[in-house]
Design a protein around this motif. Structure first.
Motif, mmCIF file in Angstrom:
data_model
loop_
_atom_site.group_PDB
_atom_site.id
_atom_site.type_symbol
_atom_site.label_atom_id
_atom_site.label_comp_id
_atom_site.label_asym_id
_atom_site.label_seq_id
_atom_site.Cartn_x
_atom_site.Cartn_y
_atom_site.Cartn_z
ATOM 1 N N SER A 15 -2.642 -19.658 23.948
ATOM 2 C CA SER A 15 -4.011 -19.740 23.428
ATOM 3 C C SER A 15 -5.066 -19.659 24.525
ATOM 4 O O SER A 15 -6.209 -19.277 24.270
ATOM 5 C CB SER A 15 -4.192 -21.033 22.628
ATOM 6 N N HIS A 16 -4.701 -20.005 25.757
ATOM 7 C CA HIS A 16 -5.675 -19.990 26.849
ATOM 8 C C HIS A 16 -5.863 -18.611 27.459
ATOM 9 O O HIS A 16 -6.749 -18.406 28.282
ATOM 10 C CB HIS A 16 -5.223 -20.961 27.950
ATOM 11 N N LEU A 17 -5.022 -17.658 27.073
ATOM 12 C CA LEU A 17 -5.104 -16.328 27.648
ATOM 13 C C LEU A 17 -6.143 -15.488 26.915
ATOM 14 O O LEU A 17 -6.286 -15.583 25.694
ATOM 15 C CB LEU A 17 -3.752 -15.626 27.560
ATOM 16 N N ASP A 18 -6.853 -14.682 27.658
ATOM 17 C CA ASP A 18 -7.788 -13.742 27.063
ATOM 18 C C ASP A 18 -7.040 -12.458 26.719
ATOM 19 O O ASP A 18 -6.275 -11.932 27.539
ATOM 20 C CB ASP A 18 -8.927 -13.413 28.038
ATOM 21 N N SER A 19 -7.264 -11.967 25.509
ATOM 22 C CA SER A 19 -6.688 -10.679 25.136
ATOM 23 C C SER A 19 -7.769 -9.609 25.260
ATOM 24 O O SER A 19 -8.961 -9.909 25.192
ATOM 25 C CB SER A 19 -6.144 -10.715 23.706
ATOM 26 N N ILE A 20 -7.346 -8.378 25.445
ATOM 27 C CA ILE A 20 -8.312 -7.299 25.579
ATOM 28 C C ILE A 20 -8.503 -6.609 24.232
ATOM 29 O O ILE A 20 -7.622 -6.647 23.375
ATOM 30 C CB ILE A 20 -7.860 -6.266 26.629
ATOM 31 N N THR A 39 2.672 -8.351 27.552
ATOM 32 C CA THR A 39 2.898 -7.075 28.200
ATOM 33 C C THR A 39 3.335 -7.225 29.656
ATOM 34 O O THR A 39 3.227 -8.303 30.253
ATOM 35 C CB THR A 39 1.622 -6.208 28.175
ATOM 36 N N SER A 40 3.756 -6.092 30.208
ATOM 37 C CA SER A 40 4.076 -6.023 31.630
ATOM 38 C C SER A 40 2.916 -5.451 32.439
ATOM 39 O O SER A 40 3.048 -5.255 33.646
ATOM 40 C CB SER A 40 5.320 -5.142 31.842
ATOM 41 N N PHE A 41 1.781 -5.179 31.787
ATOM 42 C CA PHE A 41 0.637 -4.632 32.510
ATOM 43 C C PHE A 41 0.179 -5.606 33.598
ATOM 44 O O PHE A 41 0.114 -6.811 33.374
ATOM 45 C CB PHE A 41 -0.529 -4.366 31.561
ATOM 46 N N THR A 94 -3.290 -7.082 32.345
ATOM 47 C CA THR A 94 -3.409 -7.487 30.945
ATOM 48 C C THR A 94 -2.116 -8.140 30.493
ATOM 49 O O THR A 94 -1.113 -7.454 30.304
ATOM 50 C CB THR A 94 -3.708 -6.273 30.050
ATOM 51 N N CYS A 95 -2.150 -9.440 30.314
ATOM 52 C CA CYS A 95 -0.947 -10.157 29.885
ATOM 53 C C CYS A 95 -0.755 -10.078 28.375
ATOM 54 O O CYS A 95 0.364 -9.940 27.899
ATOM 55 C CB CYS A 95 -1.055 -11.615 30.335
ATOM 56 N N LEU A 96 -1.849 -10.167 27.629
ATOM 57 C CA LEU A 96 -1.768 -10.290 26.173
ATOM 58 C C LEU A 96 -2.678 -9.276 25.502
ATOM 59 O O LEU A 96 -3.848 -9.137 25.859
ATOM 60 C CB LEU A 96 -2.172 -11.701 25.743
#
Length: 227
Positions: A51-56, A175-177, A180-182
């Protein structure tokens, strides 16, 4: 042979014989809805962990360039480290070109063997709502649909958007980017009623994602009980 072809070619013969022997039914949608209800606790658990991760913002697109071996290896190591960091585990699906649809089928039906049904539903969505998707396809749209209907054709980020729209689900990609994690893919025209969690080794492979403690021991299921 490319990295993705290597990754997906190895299990193609064994998995295709299994999936071709399994009939499909539109009743799968109803069964999938019931099974999705049983996954809500697990979904909430995964959502809390990330939940703390920012998604693009998600932009639907067809598949990009396949990475070379060195970059693919680094990408995979990065993905494995993220799985470890967040206490997540992959349910491995066959790399036969159907991995995106197999991973989605596992999330929907708890059985990757339903991938043909998922692909049919996604292609149906792409065909019925053409105006929502064709601008993202850099080729003749009818050719794209014909290609995507074929078993073994790699799914892309446009088919993920179509799946989100078709099944009313938010699709969450770990992701493996590098930057960009999420990535979160939500239905365009309605609120989501469920979440599907996938891992994405960039341009190589998708797997179904679970919390480590919730990772199922998967046994192939016979489907005669659906009829």
């Amino acid at each position: 042979m490319s990295v993705q072809q290597n990754a997906e070619h190895g299990s193609k013969s064994s998995s295709s014989s299994l999936s071709s022997s399994v009939p499909e039914s539109d009743d799968d949608v109803t069964i999938g809805t019931l099974l999705a209800e049983a996954k809500k606790t697990s979904e909430r658990s995964l959502g809390k962990r990330l939940s703390h991760l920012d998604s693009i913002p998600h932009t639907p697109r067809v598949n990009g360039k396949i990475p070379d071996v060195d970059n693919a290896t680094l990408d995979h190591e990065r993905l494995l480290e993220r799985l470890k960091t967040y206490g997540l585990a992959e349910l491995q699906v066959d790399g036969d070109g159907n991995c995106q649809f197999r991973a989605l089928a596992d999330q929907i039906f708890r059985n990757p063997d339903y991938h043909k049904h998922v692909r049919r539903q996604v292609v149906k969505q792409l065909k019925e709502c053409r105006k929502n998707y064709e601008a993202y396809v850099p080729m003749d749209y009818k050719v794209y649909l014909k290609t995507m209907k074929r078993s073994g054709e790699w799914g892309d980020h446009l088919t993920l958007q179509a799946a989100a729209d078709r099944f009313g689900a938010k699709i969450c990609l770990l992701t493996s980017f590098r930057d960009t994690c999420l990535i979160e893919i939500s239905p365009k025209d309605s609120p989501h009623t469920k979440e599907f969690w996938l891992s994405f080794w960039s341009e190589v492979h998708y797997n179904s994602l679970y919390a480590v403690d919730d990772l199922p021991t998967r046994v192939a299921k016979k489907k005669h009980w659906l009829f």
